[in-house]
Motif scaffolding. Structure first.
Motif, PDB file in Angstrom:
ATOM      1  N   TYR A 292       0.832  -1.200   0.000  1.00 14.44           N
ATOM      2  CA  TYR A 292       0.000   0.000   0.000  1.00 14.44           C
ATOM      3  C   TYR A 292       0.867   1.250   0.000  1.00 14.44           C
TER       4      TYR A 292
ATOM      5  N   HIS B 242       1.055   3.891  -3.158  1.00 13.41           N
ATOM      6  CA  HIS B 242       0.686   5.302  -2.944  1.00 13.41           C
ATOM      7  C   HIS B 242       1.816   6.214  -3.409  1.00 13.41           C
TER       8      HIS B 242
ATOM      9  N   ASP C  48      -2.224   7.403  -4.789  1.00 18.85           N
ATOM     10  CA  ASP C  48      -3.559   6.935  -4.410  1.00 18.85           C
ATOM     11  C   ASP C  48      -3.451   5.519  -3.864  1.00 18.85           C
ATOM     12  N   THR C  49      -4.511   5.057  -3.210  1.00 17.97           N
ATOM     13  CA  THR C  49      -4.503   3.692  -2.690  1.00 17.97           C
ATOM     14  C   THR C  49      -4.819   2.716  -3.819  1.00 17.97           C
TER      15      THR C  49
ATOM     16  N   SER D 223      -7.039   0.350  -3.899  1.00 17.30           N
ATOM     17  CA  SER D 223      -8.490   0.181  -4.070  1.00 17.30           C
ATOM     18  C   SER D 223      -9.098   1.357  -4.816  1.00 17.30           C
ATOM     19  N   ASN D 224      -8.676   2.577  -4.491  1.00 14.50           N
ATOM     20  CA  ASN D 224      -9.200   3.758  -5.200  1.00 14.50           C
ATOM     21  C   ASN D 224      -8.760   3.745  -6.669  1.00 14.50           C
ATOM     22  N   TRP D 225      -7.508   3.363  -6.900  1.00 12.30           N
ATOM     23  CA  TRP D 225      -7.003   3.312  -8.285  1.00 12.30           C
ATOM     24  C   TRP D 225      -7.808   2.305  -9.095  1.00 12.30           C
ATOM     25  N   ARG D 226      -8.073   1.134  -8.500  1.00 16.16           N
ATOM     26  CA  ARG D 226      -8.842   0.102  -9.199  1.00 16.16           C
ATOM     27  C   ARG D 226     -10.256   0.586  -9.522  1.00 16.16           C
ATOM     28  N   THR D 227     -10.907   1.208  -8.557  1.00 12.94           N
ATOM     29  CA  THR D 227     -12.270   1.694  -8.757  1.00 12.94           C
ATOM     30  C   THR D 227     -12.333   2.684  -9.907  1.00 12.94           C
ATOM     31  N   GLU D 228     -11.378   3.617  -9.941  1.00  4.01           N
ATOM     32  CA  GLU D 228     -11.361   4.622 -11.007  1.00  4.01           C
ATOM     33  C   GLU D 228     -11.038   3.987 -12.357  1.00  4.01           C
ATOM     34  N   TYR D 229     -10.111   3.052 -12.349  1.00  2.00           N
ATOM     35  CA  TYR D 229      -9.728   2.393 -13.596  1.00  2.00           C
ATOM     36  C   TYR D 229     -10.912   1.626 -14.187  1.00  2.00           C
TER      37      TYR D 229
ATOM     38  N   SER E 217     -14.048   1.990 -13.673  1.00  4.69           N
ATOM     39  CA  SER E 217     -15.158   2.854 -14.056  1.00  4.69           C
ATOM     40  C   SER E 217     -14.952   3.508 -15.419  1.00  4.69           C
TER      41      SER E 217
END
Length: 335
Positions: free
Chosen positions: A312, A316, A321-322, A324-330, A332
């Motif tokens: 982690y 970062h 970014d974390t 999990s946040n990177w994955r969510t944005e990717y 989407s």
């Protein structure tokens, strides 16, 4: 190796799919490539993957398509590098030649490990960032077993097959390989009975091997000199990272050189081993996180972090970014 690398298209591919009732021009159209691609001797990596994906999209079931094309592919259509394996002394000799000469036909690469009663063959990708289509993965592993069957003249079976993607009719694949098929795994692997490797090839041809081997070795040496040293080291690191921490000594041993020579060669190309390892981890982290089937802790392990908190912190630092946040944005923006 870039997406523009030139790859030799197997001559028997187009005739093979025709025998299965699929028109080559339909594949070209589906792949959004000009029809002239059918007669091209070489294609780019992107075109190569697009052709295999198009073939996959045009069939009803990926598993059946893998089996049919593998078995219908005529031995006479094998390229010289594969002929050198078909006429090997035994199955072990054939597989070793395949692992060596596969480098002449990128982007697939195979790694063979013999341990105990088993022989595992892992499929990797040579100097590229993105893995190939599941169809190509299946064809490659099925062909390795088919090679043993045709060479020995016996209906050999595997012990276990692992695929990283879903592969259609699993029962059909299990019937073909003669073993359990595991999909959604973290690797693409064919496991054989080690004793089968000692089986002699009825297709053994010493005279032909004497002609082909020097030619293949010379071509391999010429190709090796055309690839940067940094790319070679990156490839070794990528295939060695899962669950481990490849060090300078390990990579140097695999390249057949001293630690000092490895460091000097990398320095000559403007990078250190430590920075290259970090770069590889960063690239693989993005690749694995883009696949939602991998748990984030699993991603950390796969790129060599035993402690996911360390992963982690590193991620970062790379992305701001974390994971999990990177994955969510990717996901989407790419779904």
């Amino acid at each position: 190796m870039t997406s523009n690398t030139r790859i030799k298209m197997p001559a028997g591919f187009w005739s093979g799919i025709q025998q299965l009732g699929i028109a080559p021009h339909d594949v070209a159209r589906k792949a959004r490539l000009p029809v002239t691609i059918i007669t091209d001797l070489v294609v780019t990596t992107d075109q190569y993957f697009a052709i295999w994906q198009a073939y996959s999209d045009l069939v009803d079931d990926i598993a059946e398509a893998i089996i049919k094309l593998t078995t219908v592919f005529e031995t006479a259509q094998y390229p010289p590098a594969v002929l050198a394996t078909y006429h090997a002394r035994d199955y072990r000799d054939a597989l070793k030649r395949m692992a060596r000469y596969k480098q002449l036909c990128p982007p697939e690469s195979i790694r063979i490990t013999e341990e105990g009663e088993h022989c595992t063959i892992d499929l990797d990708w040579l100097y590229i960032e993105e893995p190939g289509p599941p169809m190509l993965v299946g064809i490659t592993l099925a062909f390795l077993l088919e090679l043993g069957r045709r060479g020995t003249g016996q209906h050999l079976t595997a012990r276990l097959v692992k695929f990283s993607h879903q592969m259609g009719d699993i029962q059909a694949l299990e019937n073909y390989f003669g073993c359990h098929i595991q999909s959604g795994a973290n690797c693409n692997r064919l496991t054989l009975d080690r004793e089968d490797l000692d089986r002699p090839f009825v297709t053994y041809n010493a005279e032909l091997l004497e002609i082909l081997t020097p030619v293949m070795d010379q071509s391999l040496d010429e190709q090796s000199r055309s690839i940067s040293f940094t790319e070679k080291v990156k490839w070794i690191l990528k295939r060695s990272l899962a669950g481990g921490r490849p060090d300078l000594q390990t990579v140097a041993w695999e390249l057949g050189m001293s630690d000092r020579t490895l460091q000097r060669r990398l320095t000559d190309e403007g990078i250190s081993f430590k920075n290259l390892l970090t770069q590889v981890r960063h690239e693989l982290a993005r690749e694995y996180l883009a696949d939602s089937s991998f748990d984030i802790k699993e991603v950390a392990f796969m790129i060599g972090y035993e402690d996911h908190n360390s992963f982690y912190r590193a991620f970062h630092k790379w992305e701001g970014d974390t994971p999990s946040n990177w994955r969510t944005e990717y996901l989407s923006t790419h779904n």
